[in-house]
Design a protein around this motif. Structure first.
Motif, PDB file in Angstrom:
ATOM      1  N   UNK A 237       0.754  -1.233  -0.027  1.00 59.47           N
ATOM      2  CA  UNK A 237       0.046  -0.069  -0.003  1.00 59.47           C
ATOM      3  C   UNK A 237       0.911   1.198   0.106  1.00 59.47           C
ATOM      4  N   UNK A 238       1.697   1.211   0.785  1.00 59.76           N
ATOM      5  CA  UNK A 238       2.805   2.506   0.883  1.00 59.76           C
ATOM      6  C   UNK A 238       3.461   2.375  -0.229  1.00 59.76           C
ATOM      7  N   UNK A 239       4.129   1.488  -0.928  1.00 63.24           N
ATOM      8  CA  UNK A 239       4.736   1.670  -2.044  1.00 63.24           C
ATOM      9  C   UNK A 239       3.965   2.348  -3.052  1.00 63.24           C
ATOM     10  N   UNK A 240       2.794   1.714  -3.306  1.00 64.61           N
ATOM     11  CA  UNK A 240       1.710   2.052  -4.352  1.00 64.61           C
ATOM     12  C   UNK A 240       1.654   3.618  -4.033  1.00 64.61           C
ATOM     13  N   UNK A 241       1.299   4.133  -2.732  1.00 61.44           N
ATOM     14  CA  UNK A 241       0.816   5.456  -2.515  1.00 61.44           C
ATOM     15  C   UNK A 241       1.793   6.343  -3.142  1.00 61.44           C
ATOM     16  N   UNK A 242       3.098   6.056  -3.315  1.00 61.63           N
ATOM     17  CA  UNK A 242       3.958   6.896  -3.784  1.00 61.63           C
ATOM     18  C   UNK A 242       4.002   7.481  -5.268  1.00 61.63           C
ATOM     19  N   UNK A 243       3.232   6.571  -5.971  1.00 59.57           N
ATOM     20  CA  UNK A 243       2.830   7.210  -7.299  1.00 59.57           C
ATOM     21  C   UNK A 243       1.979   8.209  -7.382  1.00 59.57           C
ATOM     22  N   UNK A 244       1.020   8.344  -6.313  1.00 59.78           N
ATOM     23  CA  UNK A 244       0.015   9.411  -6.225  1.00 59.78           C
ATOM     24  C   UNK A 244       0.778  10.568  -5.530  1.00 59.78           C
ATOM     25  N   UNK A 245       1.704  10.327  -4.828  1.00 61.03           N
ATOM     26  CA  UNK A 245       2.254  11.658  -4.031  1.00 61.03           C
ATOM     27  C   UNK A 245       3.376  12.083  -4.813  1.00 61.03           C
ATOM     28  N   UNK A 246       3.841  11.313  -5.904  1.00 64.01           N
ATOM     29  CA  UNK A 246       4.727  12.017  -6.798  1.00 64.01           C
ATOM     30  C   UNK A 246       6.277  11.376  -6.951  1.00 64.01           C
ATOM     31  N   UNK A 247       6.505  10.483  -6.077  1.00 60.79           N
ATOM     32  CA  UNK A 247       7.801   9.979  -6.028  1.00 60.79           C
ATOM     33  C   UNK A 247       7.953   8.472  -6.133  1.00 60.79           C
ATOM     34  N   UNK A 248       7.110   7.781  -6.934  1.00 54.63           N
ATOM     35  CA  UNK A 248       7.384   6.317  -7.235  1.00 54.63           C
ATOM     36  C   UNK A 248       8.501   5.930  -7.919  1.00 54.63           C
ATOM     37  N   UNK A 249       9.107   5.069  -7.481  1.00 56.00           N
ATOM     38  CA  UNK A 249      10.413   4.848  -7.930  1.00 56.00           C
ATOM     39  C   UNK A 249      10.676   4.424  -9.435  1.00 56.00           C
ATOM     40  N   UNK A 250      11.545   4.935 -10.084  1.00 53.64           N
ATOM     41  CA  UNK A 250      11.822   4.654 -11.646  1.00 53.64           C
ATOM     42  C   UNK A 250      12.395   3.507 -11.620  1.00 53.64           C
ATOM     43  N   UNK A 251      11.634   2.485 -12.394  1.00 55.81           N
ATOM     44  CA  UNK A 251      11.926   1.263 -12.462  1.00 55.81           C
ATOM     45  C   UNK A 251      12.702   1.075 -14.003  1.00 55.81           C
ATOM     46  N   UNK A 252      13.151   2.057 -14.616  1.00 56.56           N
ATOM     47  CA  UNK A 252      13.543   1.701 -15.961  1.00 56.56           C
ATOM     48  C   UNK A 252      14.960   1.167 -15.786  1.00 56.56           C
ATOM     49  N   UNK A 253      15.752   1.073 -14.619  1.00 55.43           N
ATOM     50  CA  UNK A 253      16.991   0.484 -14.477  1.00 55.43           C
ATOM     51  C   UNK A 253      16.909  -0.624 -13.213  1.00 55.43           C
ATOM     52  N   UNK A 254      15.782  -1.248 -13.115  1.00 57.88           N
ATOM     53  CA  UNK A 254      15.242  -1.836 -12.098  1.00 57.88           C
ATOM     54  C   UNK A 254      16.269  -3.253 -11.641  1.00 57.88           C
ATOM     55  N   UNK A 255      17.005  -3.578 -12.380  1.00 58.57           N
ATOM     56  CA  UNK A 255      17.831  -4.990 -12.366  1.00 58.57           C
ATOM     57  C   UNK A 255      19.222  -4.262 -11.573  1.00 58.57           C
ATOM     58  N   UNK A 256      19.287  -2.930 -11.497  1.00 61.46           N
ATOM     59  CA  UNK A 256      20.734  -2.524 -11.025  1.00 61.46           C
ATOM     60  C   UNK A 256      20.611  -2.908  -9.154  1.00 61.46           C
ATOM     61  N   UNK A 257      21.633  -3.082  -8.734  1.00 61.24           N
ATOM     62  CA  UNK A 257      21.767  -3.534  -7.456  1.00 61.24           C
ATOM     63  C   UNK A 257      21.418  -2.573  -6.194  1.00 61.24           C
ATOM     64  N   UNK A 258      21.738  -1.075  -6.557  1.00 62.46           N
ATOM     65  CA  UNK A 258      21.769  -0.134  -5.569  1.00 62.46           C
ATOM     66  C   UNK A 258      20.302   0.856  -5.781  1.00 62.46           C
ATOM     67  N   UNK A 259      19.578   1.103  -4.584  1.00 61.30           N
ATOM     68  CA  UNK A 259      18.378   2.057  -4.936  1.00 61.30           C
ATOM     69  C   UNK A 259      18.795   3.451  -4.256  1.00 61.30           C
ATOM     70  N   UNK A 260      18.752   4.471  -4.853  1.00 63.27           N
ATOM     71  CA  UNK A 260      19.028   5.917  -4.521  1.00 63.27           C
ATOM     72  C   UNK A 260      17.853   6.328  -3.928  1.00 63.27           C
TER      73      UNK A 260
END
Length: 239
Positions: A139-162
């Motif tokens: 729920x919280x992860x999906x909520x970020x989409x509506x709050x404007x900061x959903x993770x960019x998954x274009x490089x989703x396989x990379x090992x580090x999350x900023x």
């Protein structure tokens, strides 16, 4: 202006001996705060204190002055009576926690139909399903989409999350980069639907660690956001 709108209760605080101050996220007007006079003592009025439990879904008739002041609620009734959210001990604890997160995260005093529909539909799913131990994480992860900061998954396989940029990358570039099991779980949850949660097996340590990471992500991206006081109760109920 007299308006009829659906609303979801974010909080209800006692004010004086008989009044309530209620925050509702309304479908037509965004976040609104109402002063309900005498509701804690009145037995004959159209407003009952029992209506304003955390995350209750209501139909509200109210007078909105839209001046940033306390609004006047004339009538309210339940639109979606919950079967379990206020009676099941674990679900009610999650509801208390999520209502506090939403109260801290949603500040807009204007309509946001997409956000409203998401919260409404998610709560109805939560109410009607049994295997929901990880619901709050998705729920919280999906909520970020509506709050404007959903993770960019274009490089989703990379090992580090900023956490600052909300991106996946190959190396750590600041102190708010993570490179641990939380990244693996985040990658798994991206694109996951609530109906898929039953296949997600997490122990308490993994669940708690991922939640702390999500809350830090919220703190970084939402001014004034802080860890909910109910987090300790939530962790205890899942122990």
């Amino acid at each position: 202006m007299l308006i009829t709108t659906k609303g979801i209760v974010f909080s209800a605080l006692r004010y004086g001996e008989a009044d309530l101050i209620v925050k509702c996220f309304t479908q037509k007007s965004g976040l609104k705060t109402y002063l309900l006079r005498g509701v804690l003592k009145s037995r004959k009025g159209k407003l009952k204190a029992s209506l304003f439990q955390p995350l209750s879904q209501l139909e509200i008739v109210a007078n909105h002055k839209d001046k940033g002041t306390l609004e006047y609620m004339k009538e309210a009734k339940l639109t979606k009576p919950y079967q379990s959210l206020h009676t099941h001990v674990i679900k009610s604890t999650v509801v208390m926690f999520l209502s506090e997160v939403l109260r801290n995260a949603v500040k807009e005093e204007e309509a946001n139909p997409a956000l409203y529909d998401y919260v409404e539909a998610s709560l109805e799913w939560f109410d009607s399903h049994e295997k929901t131990v990880n619901f709050h994480l998705l729920f919280l992860l999906k909520l970020t989409r509506y709050l404007g900061f959903y993770p960019d998954d274009s490089q989703q396989d990379a090992p580090v999350f900023n956490l600052i940029d909300g991106t996946f990358q190959d190396v750590e570039t600041n102190l708010d980069c993570i490179n641990d099991e939380n990244v693996v779980l985040l990658q798994r949850l991206l694109g996951t639907e609530f109906d898929d949660l039953s296949s997600l097996k997490l122990n308490q340590t993994a669940r708690s660690g991922f939640l702390l990471m999500l809350l830090k992500y919220f703190e970084i991206h939402l001014q004034g956001f802080h860890k909910p006081k109910s987090l300790a109760v939530l962790n205890e109920i899942f122990t």
